[in-house]
Design an enzyme around this catalytic site. Structure first.
Site, PDB file in Angstrom:
ATOM      1  N   CYS A  71      39.335  38.480  41.521  1.00  0.00           N
ATOM      2  CA  CYS A  71      38.137  38.756  42.336  1.00  0.00           C
ATOM      3  C   CYS A  71      36.896  38.783  41.444  1.00  0.00           C
ATOM      4  CB  CYS A  71      38.338  40.038  43.144  1.00  0.00           C
ATOM      5  SG  CYS A  71      37.148  40.208  44.488  1.00  0.00           S
ATOM      6  N   GLU A  73      47.270  42.768  42.982  1.00  0.00           N
ATOM      7  CA  GLU A  73      47.632  44.166  42.651  1.00  0.00           C
ATOM      8  C   GLU A  73      47.726  45.040  43.889  1.00  0.00           C
ATOM      9  OE1 GLU A  73      44.702  42.889  42.320  1.00  0.00           O
ATOM     10  OE2 GLU A  73      43.147  44.357  42.814  1.00  0.00           O
ATOM     11  N   HIS A  83      43.744  39.654  45.906  1.00  0.00           N
ATOM     12  CA  HIS A  83      44.110  40.800  45.064  1.00  0.00           C
ATOM     13  C   HIS A  83      45.625  40.956  44.992  1.00  0.00           C
ATOM     14  CE1 HIS A  83      40.181  42.814  44.375  1.00  0.00           C
ATOM     15  NE2 HIS A  83      39.852  42.128  45.453  1.00  0.00           N
TER      16      HIS A  83
END
Lengths: 155, 247
Positions: B95, B204, B202
């Site tokens: 990002c 994560e 994302h």
């Protein structure tokens, strides 16, 4: 000591329906386009100041910059310049100044920096600036000016 | 005992996904150090196998997302990151990290600008893996989902370049639908070496299957989400390289 005015415009974001700016629908057809304007008071060469703008404030792939006081767009009914009140904490200005202070090889010194958002309003009808000022600007933190197509300050 | 690869996560003022990303790296098996950009040194880079720039709003996204972080990184590290990559190091930008890596010139030329909607978007999105054999992508299916959360995620490139990036295998991920106006629906890019990856989604945020919005989501039948596969993939690649070196 000199002042450089730089207006930065996106190459990809064109005119958009002005209703996006206001809380209630407009009675007139109107569109708008945004730019950013930087007023830089500096000590040094103008070429170095322009280089600073191009390197720090402009995305070379997505934006164009115009130096000088002439508006980059034409055919507008008026434009609104708004920015933070003097004395109010302008975090963007502080971030830019801090970044410049941290530079090792500064070819020029920035003595002061003022930045404003500029909104051009395009309309065939008699759209008035008051609605936009009320809904875009925040009188608690912003100062603003309105300039019409004849370069007259109208608000 | 098997040597665990080292990950170095660089943090800027305004970075806010460092906690989840560090956790993801640890779960995948990395020894992870989170360092503010002001404290990073060339020595810290030398000890790392993977450098990660996580998501967030570095320097408030002022001027444009990633610009002030780019300038600070160049000042602080000079050519060290380039040398790190050239010596075989891996770089991952998620990002805001993708925006920074693009501005630093580690990825094919282009920029990430405001979404066509002009608004911040935050939802799950379908993705298509466009490369095979990339060290970050092993174990990922051809189509999968990850969350996105960005305002400046529209990748634009010089005229005709986006299609050439696809043809050259530099596009790692594309969106399965047009969510932000990106040229050729580009969601992630890699460099020619394949050791640098930048992506807007994302990973994560999808470590475990239970992170998925559908409580019945099965995935590959394991407890893991697709984001974990990405971190595991780069971990296993580096661990394999270290094993060869130690032999």
């Amino acid at each position: 000591m000199a002042i450089l005015t730089a207006e930065v415009i996106s190459e990809f974001d064109g005119k958009v329906d002005a209703n996006k700016l206001v809380y209630a629908p407009l009675n007139e057809n109107a569109s708008y386009q945004k730019t950013r304007v930087y007023f830089i008071e500096y000590a040094g060469k103008v070429t170095d100041a322009e280089q600073f703008v191009k390197r720090t404030l402009v995305d070379s792939y997505a934006e164009d910059v115009s130096f000088g006081c002439e508006p980059v767009l034409s055919g507008f009914a008026f434009f609104i310049d708004y920015g933070m009140k003097p004395g109010a904490l302008d975090l963007e200005r502080e971030a830019i100044l801090a970044s410049h202070r941290g530079a090792r090889d500064k070819a020029m010194e920035i003595l002061s920096l003022k930045l404003t958002q500029r909104i051009y309003i395009f309309s065939d009808g008699g759209v008035a600036p008051e609605r936009f000022i009320r809904d875009v600007c925040n009188s608690a933190i912003h100062v603003w000016s309105v300039t019409d197509a004849n370069d007259r300050d109208v608000a | 005992m098997e040597e665990r690869p080292n990950a170095l996560l660089l943090k800027f003022p305004g970075t806010n996904c460092d906690g989840e990303t560090a956790r993801a790296l640890e779960v995948a098996g990395f020894v992870t150090e989170v360092l503010p950009i002001t404290r990073v040194t060339e020595l810290a880079l030398e000890a790392a196998h993977l450098v990660v720039l996580s998501g967030g709003f570095s320097y408030g996204d002022y001027v444009m997302a990633g610009r002030l972080a780019q300038l600070e990184t160049e000042r602080k590290l000079g050519d060290s990151l380039i040398r790190f990559r050239d010596k075989g190091g891996y770089l991952l930008g998620i990002c805001n990290g993708f925006q920074i890596l693009t501005k630093l010139g580690f990825l094919p030329r282009g920029s990430l600008i405001n979404n066509t909607s002009g608004r911040f978007i935050c939802h799950w999105t379908g993705l298509k893996r466009e490369v095979s054999g990339n060290p970050f992508m092993n174990g990922l299916p051809e189509s999968f989902e990850l969350p996105v959360a960005h305002a400046e995620g529209r990748f634009i490139a010089p005229e005709g370049a986006a299609k050439s990036y696809l043809a050259k295998g530099l596009v790692a991920l594309t969106y399965s639908s047009d969510i932000n106006g990106s040229s050729s629906a580009i969601a992630g890019l890699t460099d020619e070496s394949g050791r640098v990856l930048g992506l807007m989604p994302h990973p994560e945020r999808f470590l475990w299957a239970c992170n998925h919005y559908d409580p019945d989501w099965q995935g590959d039948g394991s407890e893991w989400g697709w984001g974990y596969m990405m971190f595991k993939s780069i971990h296993d690649t580096i661990a394999a390289e270290l094993a060869v070196v130690s032999v």
